[in-house]
Design a protein around this motif. Structure first.
Motif, PDB file in Angstrom:
ATOM      1  N   TYR A  88       0.527  -0.900   0.093  1.00  0.00           N
ATOM      2  CA  TYR A  88       0.525  -0.114  -0.055  1.00  0.00           C
ATOM      3  C   TYR A  88       0.939   1.262  -0.169  1.00  0.00           C
ATOM      4  CZ  TYR A  88      -3.625  -2.819   1.043  1.00  0.00           C
ATOM      5  OH  TYR A  88      -4.707  -4.021   0.745  1.00  0.00           O
ATOM      6  N   PHE A  89       0.783   1.734  -1.439  1.00  0.00           N
ATOM      7  CA  PHE A  89       1.984   2.990  -1.294  1.00  0.00           C
ATOM      8  C   PHE A  89       1.142   4.504  -0.724  1.00  0.00           C
ATOM      9  CE2 PHE A  89       2.921  -0.060  -4.533  1.00  0.00           C
ATOM     10  CZ  PHE A  89       4.702  -0.628  -4.114  1.00  0.00           C
ATOM     11  N   GLN A  90       0.232   4.521  -1.086  1.00  0.00           N
ATOM     12  CA  GLN A  90      -0.696   5.474  -0.579  1.00  0.00           C
ATOM     13  C   GLN A  90      -1.707   5.354   0.680  1.00  0.00           C
ATOM     14  OE1 GLN A  90       0.111   8.878  -2.041  1.00  0.00           O
ATOM     15  NE2 GLN A  90       1.203   7.617  -4.033  1.00  0.00           N
ATOM     16  N   LEU A  91      -1.178   5.726   1.884  1.00  0.00           N
ATOM     17  CA  LEU A  91      -2.082   5.449   2.474  1.00  0.00           C
ATOM     18  C   LEU A  91      -2.087   6.135   3.429  1.00  0.00           C
ATOM     19  CD1 LEU A  91       0.915   3.369   5.128  1.00  0.00           C
ATOM     20  CD2 LEU A  91      -0.958   2.373   4.150  1.00  0.00           C
ATOM     21  N   PRO A  92      -3.082   6.237   4.048  1.00  0.00           N
ATOM     22  CA  PRO A  92      -4.015   7.676   4.285  1.00  0.00           C
ATOM     23  C   PRO A  92      -3.232   8.515   5.021  1.00  0.00           C
ATOM     24  CG  PRO A  92      -5.745   6.461   3.781  1.00  0.00           C
ATOM     25  CD  PRO A  92      -3.914   5.104   4.295  1.00  0.00           C
ATOM     26  N   PRO A  93      -3.202   9.963   5.190  1.00  0.00           N
ATOM     27  CA  PRO A  93      -2.632  10.800   5.557  1.00  0.00           C
ATOM     28  C   PRO A  93      -2.176  10.620   7.131  1.00  0.00           C
ATOM     29  CG  PRO A  93      -3.664  12.601   4.248  1.00  0.00           C
ATOM     30  CD  PRO A  93      -4.279  10.796   4.060  1.00  0.00           C
ATOM     31  N   ILE A  94      -3.705  10.394   7.964  1.00  0.00           N
ATOM     32  CA  ILE A  94      -3.332  10.572   9.361  1.00  0.00           C
ATOM     33  C   ILE A  94      -3.014   8.895   9.498  1.00  0.00           C
ATOM     34  CG2 ILE A  94      -5.288   8.652   9.680  1.00  0.00           C
ATOM     35  CD1 ILE A  94      -6.076  10.282  12.043  1.00  0.00           C
ATOM     36  N   ILE A  95      -2.637   7.851   8.542  1.00  0.00           N
ATOM     37  CA  ILE A  95      -1.836   6.872   9.582  1.00  0.00           C
ATOM     38  C   ILE A  95      -0.195   6.768   8.702  1.00  0.00           C
ATOM     39  CG2 ILE A  95      -0.594   4.661   8.793  1.00  0.00           C
ATOM     40  CD1 ILE A  95      -4.301   4.097   7.655  1.00  0.00           C
ATOM     41  N   GLN A  96       0.163   8.227   8.398  1.00  0.00           N
ATOM     42  CA  GLN A  96       1.474   8.316   7.118  1.00  0.00           C
ATOM     43  C   GLN A  96       1.749   9.018   8.765  1.00  0.00           C
ATOM     44  OE1 GLN A  96       1.730   9.754   3.521  1.00  0.00           O
ATOM     45  NE2 GLN A  96       0.926   8.559   2.480  1.00  0.00           N
ATOM     46  N   ASP A  97       0.994   9.815   9.499  1.00  0.00           N
ATOM     47  CA  ASP A  97       1.220  11.065  10.269  1.00  0.00           C
ATOM     48  C   ASP A  97       2.250  10.265  11.334  1.00  0.00           C
ATOM     49  OD1 ASP A  97       1.271  12.898   9.017  1.00  0.00           O
ATOM     50  OD2 ASP A  97      -0.495  13.786   8.947  1.00  0.00           O
ATOM     51  N   ALA A  98       0.859   8.938  11.972  1.00  0.00           N
ATOM     52  CA  ALA A  98       1.202   7.905  13.116  1.00  0.00           C
ATOM     53  C   ALA A  98       2.588   7.435  13.043  1.00  0.00           C
ATOM     54  CB  ALA A  98       0.489   7.327  12.971  1.00  0.00           C
ATOM     55  N   ILE A  99       2.545   6.628  11.670  1.00  0.00           N
ATOM     56  CA  ILE A  99       4.022   6.467  11.622  1.00  0.00           C
ATOM     57  C   ILE A  99       5.018   6.965  11.471  1.00  0.00           C
ATOM     58  CG2 ILE A  99       5.524   5.412   9.779  1.00  0.00           C
ATOM     59  CD1 ILE A  99       2.399   3.507   8.412  1.00  0.00           C
ATOM     60  N   ALA A 100       5.065   7.967  10.911  1.00  0.00           N
ATOM     61  CA  ALA A 100       6.021   9.409  11.559  1.00  0.00           C
ATOM     62  C   ALA A 100       6.543   9.529  12.815  1.00  0.00           C
ATOM     63  CB  ALA A 100       5.776  10.218  10.443  1.00  0.00           C
ATOM     64  N   GLN A 101       5.750   9.710  13.365  1.00  0.00           N
ATOM     65  CA  GLN A 101       5.104   9.950  14.994  1.00  0.00           C
ATOM     66  C   GLN A 101       6.084   9.277  15.264  1.00  0.00           C
ATOM     67  OE1 GLN A 101       1.952  11.557  16.569  1.00  0.00           O
ATOM     68  NE2 GLN A 101       1.589  13.008  14.763  1.00  0.00           N
ATOM     69  N   ALA A 102       5.695   7.833  15.568  1.00  0.00           N
ATOM     70  CA  ALA A 102       5.729   6.125  16.233  1.00  0.00           C
ATOM     71  C   ALA A 102       7.126   6.029  15.456  1.00  0.00           C
ATOM     72  CB  ALA A 102       4.726   5.357  16.268  1.00  0.00           C
ATOM     73  N   ASP A 103       8.296   6.349  14.759  1.00  0.00           N
ATOM     74  CA  ASP A 103       9.365   5.675  14.110  1.00  0.00           C
ATOM     75  C   ASP A 103       9.007   4.409  13.931  1.00  0.00           C
ATOM     76  OD1 ASP A 103      12.088   5.144  12.755  1.00  0.00           O
ATOM     77  OD2 ASP A 103      12.860   6.235  14.856  1.00  0.00           O
ATOM     78  N   ILE A 104       8.130   3.940  13.216  1.00  0.00           N
ATOM     79  CA  ILE A 104       7.756   2.666  13.835  1.00  0.00           C
ATOM     80  C   ILE A 104       8.571   1.614  12.754  1.00  0.00           C
ATOM     81  CG2 ILE A 104       7.012   2.463  11.047  1.00  0.00           C
ATOM     82  CD1 ILE A 104       4.484   0.647  12.138  1.00  0.00           C
ATOM     83  N   GLU A 105       9.756   2.206  11.805  1.00  0.00           N
ATOM     84  CA  GLU A 105      11.102   1.286  11.859  1.00  0.00           C
ATOM     85  C   GLU A 105      11.676   0.891  12.782  1.00  0.00           C
ATOM     86  OE1 GLU A 105      10.948   0.328   8.645  1.00  0.00           O
ATOM     87  OE2 GLU A 105      10.019   1.068   7.555  1.00  0.00           O
ATOM     88  N   PHE A 106      12.170   1.947  13.488  1.00  0.00           N
ATOM     89  CA  PHE A 106      12.864   1.796  15.025  1.00  0.00           C
ATOM     90  C   PHE A 106      12.371   0.870  15.727  1.00  0.00           C
ATOM     91  CE2 PHE A 106      13.355   3.033  19.886  1.00  0.00           C
ATOM     92  CZ  PHE A 106      14.904   2.599  19.501  1.00  0.00           C
ATOM     93  N   LEU A 107      10.808   1.326  16.084  1.00  0.00           N
ATOM     94  CA  LEU A 107       9.897   0.542  16.779  1.00  0.00           C
ATOM     95  C   LEU A 107       9.937  -1.398  16.357  1.00  0.00           C
ATOM     96  CD1 LEU A 107       6.513   1.499  18.494  1.00  0.00           C
ATOM     97  CD2 LEU A 107       6.880  -0.824  17.198  1.00  0.00           C
ATOM     98  N   LEU A 108      10.032  -1.546  15.345  1.00  0.00           N
ATOM     99  CA  LEU A 108      10.152  -2.892  15.033  1.00  0.00           C
ATOM    100  C   LEU A 108      11.179  -3.701  14.901  1.00  0.00           C
ATOM    101  CD1 LEU A 108       7.718  -2.651  11.687  1.00  0.00           C
ATOM    102  CD2 LEU A 108       6.987  -3.508  13.858  1.00  0.00           C
ATOM    103  N   ASP A 109      12.088  -3.045  14.508  1.00  0.00           N
ATOM    104  CA  ASP A 109      13.326  -2.989  14.820  1.00  0.00           C
ATOM    105  C   ASP A 109      13.383  -3.138  16.868  1.00  0.00           C
ATOM    106  OD1 ASP A 109      16.340  -4.029  13.752  1.00  0.00           O
ATOM    107  OD2 ASP A 109      17.183  -2.074  15.822  1.00  0.00           O
TER     108      ASP A 109
END
Length: 269
Positions: free
Chosen positions: A45-66
């Motif tokens: 899913y390349f075009q996630l809704p902006p609200i989800i994109q903002d949540a991913i950015a704020q949570a630093d999801i890459e770091f979180l998953l690692d």
């Protein structure tokens, strides 16, 4: 009384520890599944809704998953460590018997060291205290295991104190802090346990009084002066053995314990 108290504490620790240990594995599996689902969503899913994109950015999801699996692994290691301490406490408590039994002195030494391990770790600038075990094959000794463990605890705790003192005084800065424990059969009827530390040591005057009741070199409030006096009583009067101390100021201290394998009347029979 001490054995009952320790056993009670170990028992109370056991249930919550077991609960945490049994739940960490499924938690790791759940996190792995959720991580896989999130990664699939990111891939497809390349075009996630902006609200989800903002949540991913704020949570630093890459770091979180690692980092989350690493966090759970650390929790697992810590709970296993607590479980080891609980087992050691139970073993320490079970040794508190009112009759002499055959006992593995190496088990008593190792159990005591495990209980003291928090004091052996590095603290601030002070490095870790290394423990070197040189155990010879020994038969089991007929003794009061709880009392013998009390002796080991007193001597080893004093060794840690002596090492901390010499470090604080800056007299062992470049050398390692160490406790050496050696065991051997000193005769067909006796075993010898040597506990040496390269700590602050003591003067001849202090060495001659070290087993006197109420004598202590510790500051007010840091000791009762009973530990080594009781150790002497346990080894000499309760077990028919011998205990002596060799020490040189600013070089270290060695306690030598000699224990008969059996009670004297059995040896004479």
């Amino acid at each position: 009384m001490l054995g009952q108290l320790v056993a009670g504490v170990a028992h109370e620790m056991n249930n919550p520890i077991s609960c945490i240990i049994s739940n960490i594995r499924p938690a790791q599996e759940y996190v792995a599944d959720l991580t896989q689902i999130l990664q699939l969503c990111q891939q497809h899913y390349f075009q996630l809704p902006p609200i989800i994109q903002d949540a991913i950015a704020q949570a630093d999801i890459e770091f979180l998953l690692d980092d989350l699996p690493k966090l759970l692994n650390s929790m697992q290691i810590s709970t296993e460590r607590i479980k080891d301490i609980s087992v050691s406490l139970r073993n320490f408590a079970r040794a508190d018997t009112s009759v002499k039994v055959k006992f593995d002195v190496h088990e008593g030494l190792d159990t005591t060291l495990l209980i003291l391990r928090h004091r052996l770790k590095g603290l601030g600038q002070r490095p870790e205290i290394k423990v070197v075990r040189q155990y010879a094959p020994l038969p089991k000794v007929e003794c009061y295991p709880g009392q013998l463990n009390q002796v080991f605890m007193n001597i080893l705790a004093n060794a840690v104190d002596a090492l901390e003192d010499i470090w604080q005084q800056g007299k062992r800065v470049n050398d390692s802090l160490a406790i050496n424990i050696c065991t051997e059969m000193s005769s067909p009827e006796d075993v010898t346990i040597r506990i040496f530390d390269n700590g602050i040591g003591m003067t001849d005057e202090v060495r001659q009084r070290i087993f006197d009741c109420l004598f202590t070199t510790k500051a007010l409030g840091k000791g009762t002066g009973l530990g080594l006096a009781i150790a002497h009583q346990i080894i000499v009067e309760k077990h028919g053995g011998a205990i002596k101390v060799n020490s040189t100021l600013n070089q270290g201290t060695e306690f030598v314990i000699v224990l008969p394998l059996k009670e004297q009347h059995e040896l004479d029979a």
